[in-house]
Design a protein around this motif. Structure first.
Motif, mmCIF file in Angstrom:
data_model
loop_
_atom_site.group_PDB
_atom_site.id
_atom_site.type_symbol
_atom_site.label_atom_id
_atom_site.label_comp_id
_atom_site.label_asym_id
_atom_site.label_seq_id
_atom_site.Cartn_x
_atom_site.Cartn_y
_atom_site.Cartn_z
ATOM 1 N N PRO A 242 0.813 -1.229 0.000
ATOM 2 C CA PRO A 242 0.000 0.000 0.000
ATOM 3 C C PRO A 242 0.843 1.274 0.000
ATOM 4 O O PRO A 242 0.460 2.288 -0.578
ATOM 5 N N ARG A 243 2.049 1.200 0.628
ATOM 6 C CA ARG A 243 2.934 2.379 0.619
ATOM 7 C C ARG A 243 3.426 2.666 -0.795
ATOM 8 O O ARG A 243 3.598 3.817 -1.189
ATOM 9 N N LEU A 244 3.659 1.584 -1.552
ATOM 10 C CA LEU A 244 4.077 1.765 -2.946
ATOM 11 C C LEU A 244 2.980 2.465 -3.750
ATOM 12 O O LEU A 244 3.237 3.390 -4.519
ATOM 13 N N LEU A 245 1.746 1.977 -3.565
ATOM 14 C CA LEU A 245 0.618 2.572 -4.296
ATOM 15 C C LEU A 245 0.440 4.043 -3.916
ATOM 16 O O LEU A 245 0.204 4.900 -4.767
ATOM 17 N N ALA A 246 0.564 4.320 -2.608
ATOM 18 C CA ALA A 246 0.410 5.709 -2.154
ATOM 19 C C ALA A 246 1.612 6.564 -2.546
ATOM 20 O O ALA A 246 1.481 7.766 -2.783
ATOM 21 N N GLY A 247 2.779 5.919 -2.637
ATOM 22 C CA GLY A 247 3.999 6.665 -2.937
ATOM 23 C C GLY A 247 4.165 7.047 -4.394
ATOM 24 O O GLY A 247 5.137 7.716 -4.765
ATOM 25 N N THR A 248 3.213 6.621 -5.225
ATOM 26 C CA THR A 248 3.323 6.953 -6.646
ATOM 27 C C THR A 248 2.910 8.400 -6.945
ATOM 28 O O THR A 248 3.045 8.841 -8.084
ATOM 29 N N VAL A 249 2.405 9.106 -5.935
ATOM 30 C CA VAL A 249 1.909 10.469 -6.158
ATOM 31 C C VAL A 249 2.983 11.361 -6.789
ATOM 32 O O VAL A 249 2.774 11.972 -7.848
ATOM 33 N N ILE A 250 4.155 11.399 -6.151
ATOM 34 C CA ILE A 250 5.237 12.272 -6.643
ATOM 35 C C ILE A 250 5.796 11.737 -7.966
ATOM 36 O O ILE A 250 6.000 12.502 -8.921
ATOM 37 N N ILE A 251 6.013 10.431 -8.015
ATOM 38 C CA ILE A 251 6.635 9.830 -9.203
ATOM 39 C C ILE A 251 5.754 10.033 -10.443
ATOM 40 O O ILE A 251 6.250 10.375 -11.527
ATOM 41 N N GLU A 252 4.462 9.812 -10.294
ATOM 42 C CA GLU A 252 3.558 9.954 -11.446
ATOM 43 C C GLU A 252 3.508 11.399 -11.946
ATOM 44 O O GLU A 252 3.358 11.632 -13.147
ATOM 45 N N ASN A 253 3.639 12.333 -11.035
ATOM 46 C CA ASN A 253 3.622 13.740 -11.460
ATOM 47 C C ASN A 253 4.922 14.138 -12.145
ATOM 48 O O ASN A 253 4.907 14.912 -13.094
ATOM 49 N N ILE A 254 6.049 13.601 -11.678
ATOM 50 C CA ILE A 254 7.326 13.917 -12.321
ATOM 51 C C ILE A 254 7.375 13.343 -13.733
ATOM 52 O O ILE A 254 7.812 14.010 -14.679
ATOM 53 N N PHE A 255 6.895 12.088 -13.887
ATOM 54 C CA PHE A 255 6.961 11.423 -15.199
ATOM 55 C C PHE A 255 5.659 11.589 -15.997
ATOM 56 O O PHE A 255 5.503 10.950 -17.047
ATOM 57 N N ALA A 256 4.745 12.436 -15.515
ATOM 58 C CA ALA A 256 3.479 12.727 -16.205
ATOM 59 C C ALA A 256 2.701 11.462 -16.549
ATOM 60 O O ALA A 256 2.128 11.331 -17.636
ATOM 61 N N LEU A 257 2.687 10.511 -15.617
ATOM 62 C CA LEU A 257 1.920 9.280 -15.820
ATOM 63 C C LEU A 257 0.481 9.493 -15.345
ATOM 64 O O LEU A 257 0.269 9.978 -14.229
#
Length: 309
Positions: A242-257
């Motif tokens: 669940p931390r991985l799923l929640a931690g995608t917030v920053i990563i998805e915004n940086i890589f525009a996913l």
């Protein structure tokens, strides 16, 4: 065992109720008027009459307690509300974005398990050697690097300089390589430490000394060391999902996913309360469920703990 599981499942209800209350209060204490933001986002001229009409359409003219009860009532029926911005059902908005976040998390999880386990075992086997010290030095360094900084370094090296992987948007599974590495690096270092320390602790235990004295082969000893080290590894891994799923917030915004994290951040900017509340509730539910699975697995693996529960 069944009583323990039933008790833990029943505890989920008050926990989720508490999460909904906290989530609703935190979202609604914001000073910005979502009706006004909705008008601006949809390029509608903002007037006093338009704001009042929008507030009425969104149900924001009702008292907060009525809004909360209406939200809970709809949640029980499986209705997560309507997005203020797109006017689409929130469930559809989240469902469309969820696959990207899921793929990203699965790729990251694979990297974590593969590299975390192998490097952790090697570090334990070559304890305090030059290899162990170098790897641990690299681990401590990568742990200290912030995700966003590491993401920028990877984008510059592999997307801009060598032009190997895309860095903007989702063009296929190769678009998930750099985000997965960025997301997994911190967790890999954590899991290397867990598996290394567990194996070393088992290696120095009395039953291993006794096994050596009996002439048990090195392969059999290693098998027992790894088997004992897997338990904390799996528990930590379970809680990391669940931390991985929640931690995608920053990563998805940086890589525009276009994943859940990006949808949530955009919803925060436009004050799209139904999406924010549903996202927080979904993440809380994931944490509760995976925590429950970890507890059941620990109890099942070690029956002695049932007595304490």
């Amino acid at each position: 065992m069944s009583n323990f599981i039933l008790k833990r499942i029943l505890l989920i209800i008050p926990l989720l109720l508490g999460v909904t209350i906290v989530c609703f209060i935190l979202v609604n204490i914001n000073q910005s008027d979502p009706a006004e933001v909705t008008l601006r986002v949809n390029n509608i001229t903002v007037t006093k009459e338009a704001i009042e009409e929008t507030r009425k359409d969104l149900g924001l003219d009702k008292p907060l307690i009525n809004q909360y009860l209406s939200w809970i009532s709809n949640l029980i029926k499986g209705n997560f509300g309507i997005s203020y911005e797109s006017k689409k059902p929130v469930l559809n908005e989240l469902s469309e974005a969820f696959p990207i976040t899921l793929y990203l998390s699965i790729f990251s999880l694979f990297l974590i398990v593969f590299f975390g386990f192998i490097i952790g075992v090697l570090c334990a086997l070559f304890e305090n050697t030059l290899f162990d010290k170098i790897v641990r030095g690299i681990i401590f360094t990568t742990t200290a690097i912030p995700n966003f900084w590491l993401a920028l370094l990877l984008i510059y090296t592999f997307a801009y300089y060598y032009n190997i992987f895309p860095s903007n948007g989702f063009e296929g599974l190769n678009s998930l390589v750099l985000p997965s590495i960025t997301l997994a690096i911190t967790y890999i270092s954590t899991f290397v430490r867990i598996i290394r320390n567990s194996i070393i602790q088992t290696k120095n235990s009395l039953f291993m000394t006794y096994a050596k004295a009996r002439g048990v082969s090195k392969y059999t000893l290693l098998k027992h060391q790894i088997r004992n080290a897997i338990a904390p590894f799996i528990v930590a891994l379970n809680m990391s999902i669940p931390r991985l799923l929640a931690g995608t917030v920053i990563i998805e915004n940086i890589f525009a996913l276009p994943g859940l994290g990006r949808v949530c951040v955009h919803a925060i900017f436009v004050r799209d309360y139904p999406i924010i509340q549903s996202y927080v509730l979904f993440m809380a539910l994931l944490f509760i469920i995976f925590n429950l699975i970890a507890d059941i697995w620990i109890i099942k693996r070690d029956p002695r703990l049932r007595h304490f529960n």
